[in-house]
Scaffold this active site. Structure first.
Site, PDB file in Angstrom:
ATOM      1  N   LYS A  66       0.296 -13.560   0.810  1.00 57.56           N
ATOM      2  CA  LYS A  66       0.622 -12.143   0.927  1.00 57.56           C
ATOM      3  C   LYS A  66       2.124 -11.935   1.121  1.00 57.56           C
ATOM      4  O   LYS A  66       2.799 -12.682   1.829  1.00 57.56           O
ATOM      5  CB  LYS A  66      -0.126 -11.555   2.126  1.00 57.56           C
ATOM      6  CG  LYS A  66       0.210 -10.093   2.434  1.00 57.56           C
ATOM      7  CD  LYS A  66      -0.583  -9.584   3.611  1.00 57.56           C
ATOM      8  CE  LYS A  66      -0.212  -8.133   3.934  1.00 57.56           C
ATOM      9  NZ  LYS A  66      -1.057  -7.560   4.995  1.00 57.56           N
ATOM     10  N   ARG A  99      -3.321  -0.792  -3.980  1.00 57.68           N
ATOM     11  CA  ARG A  99      -4.408   0.181  -4.079  1.00 57.68           C
ATOM     12  C   ARG A  99      -4.059   1.308  -5.040  1.00 57.68           C
ATOM     13  O   ARG A  99      -4.922   1.794  -5.794  1.00 57.68           O
ATOM     14  CB  ARG A  99      -4.740   0.723  -2.686  1.00 57.68           C
ATOM     15  CG  ARG A  99      -5.346  -0.333  -1.800  1.00 57.68           C
ATOM     16  CD  ARG A  99      -5.201  -0.053  -0.295  1.00 57.68           C
ATOM     17  NE  ARG A  99      -5.439  -1.295   0.409  1.00 57.68           N
ATOM     18  CZ  ARG A  99      -6.643  -1.744   0.758  1.00 57.68           C
ATOM     19  NH1 ARG A  99      -7.713  -0.999   0.516  1.00 57.68           N
ATOM     20  NH2 ARG A  99      -6.776  -2.909   1.357  1.00 57.68           N
ATOM     21  N   ASP A 142      -9.520  -6.921   2.006  1.00 57.69           N
ATOM     22  CA  ASP A 142      -8.123  -6.785   2.418  1.00 57.69           C
ATOM     23  C   ASP A 142      -7.566  -8.136   2.878  1.00 57.69           C
ATOM     24  O   ASP A 142      -8.051  -8.703   3.860  1.00 57.69           O
ATOM     25  CB  ASP A 142      -8.039  -5.761   3.559  1.00 57.69           C
ATOM     26  CG  ASP A 142      -6.630  -5.289   3.830  1.00 57.69           C
ATOM     27  OD1 ASP A 142      -5.675  -5.975   3.430  1.00 57.69           O
ATOM     28  OD2 ASP A 142      -6.468  -4.223   4.444  1.00 57.69           O
ATOM     29  N   ASP A 143      -6.574  -8.651   2.157  1.00 57.55           N
ATOM     30  CA  ASP A 143      -5.898  -9.909   2.521  1.00 57.55           C
ATOM     31  C   ASP A 143      -6.788 -11.139   2.363  1.00 57.55           C
ATOM     32  O   ASP A 143      -6.632 -12.116   3.097  1.00 57.55           O
ATOM     33  CB  ASP A 143      -5.378  -9.862   3.965  1.00 57.55           C
ATOM     34  CG  ASP A 143      -4.245  -8.870   4.173  1.00 57.55           C
ATOM     35  OD1 ASP A 143      -3.797  -8.257   3.184  1.00 57.55           O
ATOM     36  OD2 ASP A 143      -3.798  -8.714   5.325  1.00 57.55           O
ATOM     37  N   ASP A 158      -7.063  -6.992  -2.418  1.00 54.70           N
ATOM     38  CA  ASP A 158      -5.821  -6.240  -2.671  1.00 54.70           C
ATOM     39  C   ASP A 158      -4.584  -7.106  -2.828  1.00 54.70           C
ATOM     40  O   ASP A 158      -3.611  -6.707  -3.458  1.00 54.70           O
ATOM     41  CB  ASP A 158      -5.592  -5.188  -1.570  1.00 54.70           C
ATOM     42  CG  ASP A 158      -5.344  -5.790  -0.187  1.00 54.70           C
ATOM     43  OD1 ASP A 158      -5.680  -6.971   0.037  1.00 54.70           O
ATOM     44  OD2 ASP A 158      -4.821  -5.064   0.681  1.00 54.70           O
ATOM     45  N   ASN A 159      -4.584  -8.284  -2.227  1.00 49.44           N
ATOM     46  CA  ASN A 159      -3.450  -9.215  -2.336  1.00 49.44           C
ATOM     47  C   ASN A 159      -3.871 -10.545  -1.725  1.00 49.44           C
ATOM     48  O   ASN A 159      -5.005 -10.696  -1.262  1.00 49.44           O
ATOM     49  CB  ASN A 159      -2.189  -8.676  -1.641  1.00 49.44           C
ATOM     50  CG  ASN A 159      -2.412  -8.133  -0.251  1.00 49.44           C
ATOM     51  OD1 ASN A 159      -2.318  -6.935  -0.007  1.00 49.44           O
ATOM     52  ND2 ASN A 159      -2.728  -9.016   0.688  1.00 49.44           N
ATOM     53  N   CYS A 200      -0.646  -3.990   0.659  1.00 46.87           N
ATOM     54  CA  CYS A 200      -1.776  -3.053   0.603  1.00 46.87           C
ATOM     55  C   CYS A 200      -1.595  -1.791  -0.237  1.00 46.87           C
ATOM     56  O   CYS A 200      -2.239  -1.623  -1.272  1.00 46.87           O
ATOM     57  CB  CYS A 200      -2.151  -2.634   2.030  1.00 46.87           C
ATOM     58  SG  CYS A 200      -2.671  -3.975   3.094  1.00 46.87           S
ATOM     59  N   SER A 255      -4.305   0.624   7.746  1.00 42.81           N
ATOM     60  CA  SER A 255      -4.704  -0.709   8.192  1.00 42.81           C
ATOM     61  C   SER A 255      -5.284  -0.686   9.607  1.00 42.81           C
ATOM     62  O   SER A 255      -4.915   0.159  10.435  1.00 42.81           O
ATOM     63  CB  SER A 255      -3.513  -1.671   8.149  1.00 42.81           C
ATOM     64  OG  SER A 255      -3.116  -1.910   6.816  1.00 42.81           O
ATOM     65  N   HIS A 269      -5.462   3.960   2.745  1.00 37.97           N
ATOM     66  CA  HIS A 269      -4.069   3.501   2.801  1.00 37.97           C
ATOM     67  C   HIS A 269      -3.182   4.006   1.660  1.00 37.97           C
ATOM     68  O   HIS A 269      -2.263   3.325   1.215  1.00 37.97           O
ATOM     69  CB  HIS A 269      -4.002   1.979   2.897  1.00 37.97           C
ATOM     70  CG  HIS A 269      -2.864   1.532   3.777  1.00 37.97           C
ATOM     71  ND1 HIS A 269      -2.558   0.200   4.005  1.00 37.97           N
ATOM     72  CD2 HIS A 269      -1.941   2.256   4.480  1.00 37.97           C
ATOM     73  CE1 HIS A 269      -1.512   0.110   4.808  1.00 37.97           C
ATOM     74  NE2 HIS A 269      -1.125   1.349   5.113  1.00 37.97           N
ATOM     75  N   LYS A 322     -11.187   1.415   3.818  1.00 40.89           N
ATOM     76  CA  LYS A 322      -9.747   1.573   4.025  1.00 40.89           C
ATOM     77  C   LYS A 322      -9.121   2.278   2.827  1.00 40.89           C
ATOM     78  O   LYS A 322      -9.225   1.808   1.700  1.00 40.89           O
ATOM     79  CB  LYS A 322      -9.100   0.204   4.231  1.00 40.89           C
ATOM     80  CG  LYS A 322      -7.579   0.248   4.306  1.00 40.89           C
ATOM     81  CD  LYS A 322      -6.994  -1.137   4.491  1.00 40.89           C
ATOM     82  CE  LYS A 322      -5.473  -1.104   4.450  1.00 40.89           C
ATOM     83  NZ  LYS A 322      -4.867  -2.435   4.677  1.00 40.89           N
ATOM     84  N   HIS A 380      -8.224  -8.200   7.019  1.00 39.90           N
ATOM     85  CA  HIS A 380      -6.913  -7.896   7.615  1.00 39.90           C
ATOM     86  C   HIS A 380      -7.041  -8.040   9.135  1.00 39.90           C
ATOM     87  O   HIS A 380      -8.037  -7.636   9.720  1.00 39.90           O
ATOM     88  CB  HIS A 380      -6.527  -6.470   7.241  1.00 39.90           C
ATOM     89  CG  HIS A 380      -5.113  -6.092   7.541  1.00 39.90           C
ATOM     90  ND1 HIS A 380      -4.627  -5.978   8.824  1.00 39.90           N
ATOM     91  CD2 HIS A 380      -4.068  -5.787   6.728  1.00 39.90           C
ATOM     92  CE1 HIS A 380      -3.356  -5.617   8.801  1.00 39.90           C
ATOM     93  NE2 HIS A 380      -2.987  -5.499   7.529  1.00 39.90           N
TER      94      HIS A 380
END
Length: 457
Positions: free
Chosen positions: A301, A73, A29-30, A280-281, A69, A148, A125, A123, A228
Site C-alpha cells: 500500500k 474507489r 480494504d488493504d 482497493d489497494n 483508498c 476509514s 470514503h 466504507k 484496514h
C-alpha cells in the site's frame, strides 16, 4: 407452419421473461495480493472465495488506479483515473468537506437509470457531506462507515493511542475509543460504531437488500471496512493471539461472503448474478501481523510497485463466466464501469470522457484484453509511471528530505521479473524514452480535461 409459429411464440415468451443480470461487487480494504487461498496463501483459509474462483474466473494481472483508498474507489465507480475526476490527491479526512462530484456518472447511476435497485453497504470514503454521499451518486440507499475505521468524527482528533496487538487482545476496551460513525443514507445513526460486529452487520444489510429485490435486477456495492486497521472481530470467531489477527479477519470476511453466496443460491439467482471480489489497494505492510502479504510482488500500500496496485480479482456467474479459469490479461478496476454496462445489456452512453475500457471478452470468453497500457499515480496523485504490455517504467522522485534531487528511472520487464528486482533502465534507454513520452502524453490530456470535485479541498 404451426410448429414454426409455436417455436416463435416460445422464443418471444422467453425473451419477455428474461431479466437483466444482477451485480455484486465486494471490495475489501488493504487486502494483499496473496491473502486468499486461491491466490497462494498457505496460512489464510478462504474456502468460500476459493469456491467462487473455482466457479468463475481469476485475474492475476488486475490493477487499481491508486495505492490508497479514496482515489482507488473513485476510479472503480467512475471508470476514470482519479485525476480526471479530481479525486487523486490522497484520501478524504473527517474534517474535509469535498468529495466526488454528483455529476460524475457512476456504475450505480448507470444501472439505476436502467431500472436497477442499487445499494451501497460499507466504507464509502468519497466524501461525507450530503452532496457527495452514495445517495447522491446513484445509490438508492446507504449503510456504512463514511471513511476509514481509524478515523474519528467529527475532526479526527482525540484518536486512541495503543499498539495494534494490545487493541486486538482487549477489543471491548479499545474498539469504543474510536469515534467512528455509522450512517444510514445521509444521517449518522451511531457514534461510535461497534467495529467488532461491523463486518457481520454489513452482511446482514446486504442479504436483506438482495432478498428484498430478488424479483428485479439489483446492484449491490459492498466495500468492507476491514482489513484496514484497527482489526476487530466478534467473540465467536476471535483468535485471541494477535499474531493471527489479520488471518482471523480475512477468514471472517470469507465466512460472511459465504453467507451472501448461499443467499444467492437459495434464492436461485446464481445464474442471474455476476459476483465480483477485489480490493482497493495492496497490504499495509508496516503493520506486520495486522497487515497482509503481497506474496511475490514488491512493496505494498502507498507505492506504485506491483504490491501497491496489483490486487486479487475474481468474477463469477455460472453459465456465463467460464468456470475454473485464470487469466493473465491486463485489466483495471477503471474498466468495470463500461464492462458492467455491456454485461447488463445497457451499453454505456457517457457524456464525459472516461478512461475505462470494455473487457467483456476477457470475462466471458477468456480472450485478450483491450487494455495494453496503464498509468501509475502516487498516493498523492503525481504521475510516476506507465505499464505497456510487459514493460513497466517508474520515474521515482527523490524523498523530499534527500540531498539527491535527481529522478530515478526504473524499468522492469514484468514477464520475467514480476517482483521488480532488476532495474534494466540503463540497458534499454530507448524504451525509457518511449514510455516516458507516452505517459506524459496521456497525463497531459487527463490534466487538460480534468473535471472538478464537489466542494473545496
Amino acid at each position: 407452419m404451426k410448429a414454426i409459429y409455436l417455436l416463435l411464440s416460445i422464443l418471444c415468451c422467453s425473451s419477455a421473461i428474461a431479466r437483466d443480470p444482477n451485480f455484486i461487487i465486494i471490495f475489501t480494504d488493504d487486502q494483499g495480493y496473496a491473502d486468499l487461498g486461491c491466490f497462494g496463501s498457505k496460512t489464510i483459509k478462504t474456502p468460500h472465495l476459493d469456491q467462487l474462483a473455482a466457479e468463475g474466473l481469476k485475474l492475476t494481472d488486475f490493477h487499481v488506479p491508486s495505492p490508497v483508498c479514496s482515489p482507488s474507489r473513485a476510479g472503480l465507480l467512475t471508470g476514470c483515473y482519479p485525476k480526471r475526476v479530481g479525486m487523486h490527491r490522497h484520501v478524504v479526512f473527517p474534517k474535509n468537506t469535498y468529495g466526488l462530484h454528483p455529476d460524475e456518472l457512476t456504475i450505480a447511476d448507470h444501472l439505476k437509470a436502467n431500472g436497477y435497485a442499487t445499494a451501497c453497504v460499507g466504507k464509502w470514503h468519497l466524501g461525507h457531506v450530503s452532496q457527495t454521499l452514495p445517495t447522491a451518486n446513484g445509490f438508492d440507499s446507504y449503510f456504512g462507515i463514511p471513511y476509514s475505521n481509524d478515523m474519528s468524527h467529527p475532526d479526527n482528533k482525540g484518536k486512541p493511542r495503543m499498539s495494534q496487538d494490545e487493541s486486538w487482545k482487549n477489543q471491548d476496551k479499545f474498539s469504543p475509543l474510536w469515534k467512528t460513525p455509522l450512517m444510514r443514507d445521509n444521517k449518522i445513526i451511531e457514534v461510535p460504531v461497534n467495529q467488532r460486529t461491523i463486518t457481520r452487520r454489513y452482511t446482514d444489510e446486504a442479504i436483506n437488500f438482495v432478498t428484498k429485490n430478488k424479483d428485479k435486477p439489483f446492484f449491490l456495492y459492498l466495500p468492507h471496512s476491514m482489513p484496514h486497521i484497527p482489526l476487530y472481530v466478534p467473540d465467536d470467531v476471535l483468535d485471541p493471539d494477535p499474531a493471527n489477527a489479520y488471518k482471523c479477519v480475512i477468514e471472517h470476511i470469507d465466512a460472511e461472503c459465504g453467507r451472501i453466496f448461499k443467499t444467492i443460491k437459495d434464492l436461485k439467482l446464481e445464474k442471474d448474478t455476476y459476483i465480483i471480489f477485489t480490493t482497493d489497494n495492496g497490504p499495509w505492510l508496516q503493520f506486520k501481523n495486522h497487515g497482509g502479504s503481497a506474496g511475490p510482488l514488491r512493496a505494498g500500500k502507498g507505492t506504485t510497485f506491483e504490491g501497491g496496485q496489483r490486487v486479487p480479482f475474481i468474477i463469477s456467474r455460472p453459465g456465463t463466466i467460464p468456470a475454473g479459469k485464470s487469466s493473465a490479461e491486463l485489466v483495471s478496476s477503471i474498466d468495470l464501469l463500461p464492462t458492467i454496462a455491456t454485461l447488463s445489456g445497457h451499453p454505456l452512453k457517457a457524456k464525459n470522457k472516461i478512461d475505462g475500457l470494455d473487457v467483456t471478452e476477457v470475462f466471458t470468453k477468456n480472450q485478450s484484453s483491450s487494455r495494453n497500457e496503464f498509468l501509475h499515480y502516487t498516493s498523492n496523485g503525481k504521475l510516476e509511471g506507465i505499464r505497456q504490455d510487459d514493460w513497466k517504467l517508474l520515474q521515482k522522485q527523490p524523498h523530499r528530505k534527500s540531498k539527491n534531487k535527481k529522478t530515478t528511472a526504473m524499468l522492469f520487464n514484468l514477464k520475467t521479473d514480476l517482483g521488480e528486482q532488476n532495474n534494466i533502465a540503463e540497458k534499454h534507454p530507448e524504451v525509457v524514452v518511449k514510455l516516458s513520452n507516452r505517459m506524459q502524453e496521456l497525463d497531459a490530456e487527463i490534466t487538460k480535461n480534468a473535471r472538478p470535485i464537489f466542494g473545496k479541498r
